[in-house]
Design a protein around this motif. Structure first.
Motif, short mmCIF file in Angstrom:
data_model
loop_
_atom_site.label_atom_id
_atom_site.label_comp_id
_atom_site.label_asym_id
_atom_site.label_seq_id
_atom_site.Cartn_x
_atom_site.Cartn_y
_atom_site.Cartn_z
N THR A 62 0.80 -1.22 0.00
CA THR A 62 0.00 0.00 0.00
C THR A 62 0.83 1.26 0.00
O THR A 62 0.34 2.33 -0.37
CB THR A 62 -0.92 0.02 1.24
N ARG A 63 2.09 1.17 0.41
CA ARG A 63 2.94 2.37 0.50
C ARG A 63 4.23 2.15 -0.27
O ARG A 63 4.76 1.04 -0.31
CB ARG A 63 3.25 2.71 1.96
N PRO A 64 4.78 3.21 -0.85
CA PRO A 64 6.05 3.05 -1.56
C PRO A 64 7.20 2.91 -0.57
O PRO A 64 7.13 3.40 0.57
CB PRO A 64 6.17 4.36 -2.36
N PRO A 65 8.29 2.23 -0.98
CA PRO A 65 9.46 2.12 -0.09
C PRO A 65 10.07 3.48 0.21
O PRO A 65 9.84 4.48 -0.48
CB PRO A 65 10.42 1.23 -0.89
N THR A 66 10.88 3.50 1.25
CA THR A 66 11.48 4.76 1.70
C THR A 66 12.55 5.26 0.74
O THR A 66 12.63 6.45 0.44
CB THR A 66 12.09 4.58 3.10
N TYR A 67 13.37 4.34 0.23
CA TYR A 67 14.52 4.74 -0.57
C TYR A 67 14.16 4.86 -2.05
O TYR A 67 13.11 4.39 -2.50
CB TYR A 67 15.65 3.71 -0.41
N ASP A 68 15.05 5.51 -2.79
CA ASP A 68 14.87 5.64 -4.23
C ASP A 68 14.97 4.27 -4.89
O ASP A 68 15.63 3.35 -4.39
CB ASP A 68 15.91 6.58 -4.82
N ALA A 69 14.36 4.17 -6.07
CA ALA A 69 14.38 2.90 -6.79
C ALA A 69 15.71 2.65 -7.48
O ALA A 69 16.05 1.51 -7.78
CB ALA A 69 13.25 2.87 -7.81
N GLU A 70 16.48 3.69 -7.76
CA GLU A 70 17.75 3.55 -8.47
C GLU A 70 18.92 3.84 -7.53
O GLU A 70 18.76 4.51 -6.51
CB GLU A 70 17.78 4.48 -9.68
N PRO A 71 20.12 3.33 -7.86
CA PRO A 71 21.29 3.57 -7.00
C PRO A 71 21.54 5.06 -6.80
O PRO A 71 21.36 5.88 -7.71
CB PRO A 71 22.44 2.90 -7.76
N THR A 72 21.98 5.39 -5.59
CA THR A 72 22.27 6.79 -5.24
C THR A 72 23.76 7.02 -5.09
O THR A 72 24.33 7.88 -5.76
CB THR A 72 21.54 7.18 -3.94
N ALA A 73 24.41 6.28 -4.20
CA ALA A 73 25.82 6.51 -3.89
C ALA A 73 26.64 5.26 -4.18
O ALA A 73 26.19 4.13 -3.95
CB ALA A 73 25.99 6.91 -2.43
N LEU A 74 27.87 5.47 -4.67
CA LEU A 74 28.80 4.38 -4.90
C LEU A 74 29.61 4.10 -3.64
O LEU A 74 29.88 5.02 -2.85
CB LEU A 74 29.75 4.72 -6.05
#
Length: 375
Positions: A62-74
């Motif tokens: 019912t709710r989207p996950p907290t983090y972004d769907a794509e990589p953020t930091a290496l």
């Protein structure tokens, strides 16, 4: 001749009603009085909104996950040790005998956000040729919040791969002949030996063996089209599932708890000597370790083993905890994957990667999975 009476003027429709449309060709004119007016739209509060398709949302629940769907930091890199870097995603596949294999390892949302390396390791290897070839899929997961977790996982896959590869001819024979007892004892020894080398590596590095450790889960597949025996073995948490006729079956081998008092031959001493002398009663007082004996090791994870005979149309899934936990905890994820993976043809690599990345709020660990489709 008297003039004709004038035709009565046509009545115009009311202001709030549009004029009737002319009938189309081949149709009879309809009477507006016979058409029931359409009911008004329900209030917005009473409408049932159909959820968007999972492929559009990229997540279930019912709710989207907290983090972004794509990589953020290496992850941070050491210029003098670039071999230590771990790719965000690893994807592999093959087709041998009666089965099609897809395997993937993806960095979790949390690690992608924090710039941490993927703790899961994946190894796919073929030993031998032709119908006597043996396929190995090994999945390992390092200990959370330890700096060398990714290295320990990679080493665990390396050691078990070497051990299986050197014994693959015997393993192929045991699998084809259905020698379950020989398989279980032999794979248990290979697993203990491989994890023992991992503990030795920790000692050489001066690292706590409890931190430089990994769970290990493996799948053995015969390339013989006439052999449908699939062998799972390993140590540590994760999941083993079978998709049969559109329904998921959790076939993870459960470790039986030992109940009751110890029995003779199962770790307990005899109650008396051959001469009839009773042994001293154990009062439960802890005995200090002897300076002449090494300190006892911490309890190890139990060995897990299962063989199964696949049916045409089955899909066997082995995965790390990062995918096993949401599969058990979020029914919508299982329903989605069951619909996607019950189709006549196995998914391609790109489709399998997309399916394995469908996210669930509250589950942000690495995901590693190997799925086998039976022709």
């Amino acid at each position: 001749m008297p003039p004709r009476p004038a035709a009565p003027p046509a009545s115009s429709p009311p202001a709030d009603q549009p004029p009737p449309r002319p009938p189309g060709p081949g149709s009879e004119p309809s009477n507006p009085a016979d058409q029931a007016p359409e009911p008004p739209d329900p209030p917005a509060a009473d409408r049932i909104e159909r959820p968007a398709d999972t492929r559009d949302r990229g997540h279930v629940g019912t709710r989207p996950p907290t983090y972004d769907a794509e990589p953020t930091a290496l992850p941070a890199a050491d210029p003098d040790d670039l071999d230590d870097l771990v790719a965000d995603t690893v994807l592999d596949g093959a087709r041998y005998g009666a089965c099609t294999l897809r395997a993937v390892s993806v960095r979790g949302d949390s690690a992608r956000y924090r710039g941490e390396p993927r703790r899961d390791a994946l190894l796919t290897a073929r030993f031998g040729t032709g119908e006597r070839a043996l396929l190995l899929v090994a999945v390992a997961t390092g200990v959370r919040a330890t700096p060398g977790a990714h290295r320990a996982a990679a080493e665990a896959c390396h050691w078990i791969g070497r051990a299986v590869g050197r014994s693959h001819a015997r393993l192929v024979e045991d699998i084809r002949d259905g020698r379950r007892g020989d398989l279980k004892s032999g794979l248990h020894r290979l697993t203990d030996r491989s994890l023992g080398k991992l503990r030795a590596s920790a000692s050489e590095q001066g690292v706590d063996p409890g931190e430089y450790a990994a769970s290990l889960r493996c799948l053995l597949l015969s390339a013989d089209p006439g052999c449908r025996t699939r062998v799972f073995f390993g140590v540590g948490p994760g999941g083993l599932f079978r998709l049969r006729e559109g329904e998921w079956q959790d076939i993870e081998p459960q470790v039986a708890d030992v109940k009751g008092e110890p029995v003779l031959g199962f770790g307990s001493p005899p109650s008396e000597t051959p001469e009839g002398d009773r042994l001293t009663m154990d009062l439960g007082i802890p005995t200090p370790p002897s300076p002449y004996e090494p300190a006892p090791e911490p309890p190890r994870e139990p060995f897990r083993f299962r063989t199964s005979v696949a049916r045409p149309g089955d899909t066997l899934l082995m995965c790390s905890g990062g995918l096993a936990e949401p599969l058990r905890g979020e029914p919508e994820l299982g329903e989605y994957l069951a619909e996607r993976w019950s189709r006549p043809d196995p998914p391609g690599l790109a489709a399998f990667l997309a399916d394995s990345q469908v996210r669930v709020k509250g589950y942000a660990d690495d995901r590693t999975a190997a799925a086998v489709w039976e022709a």
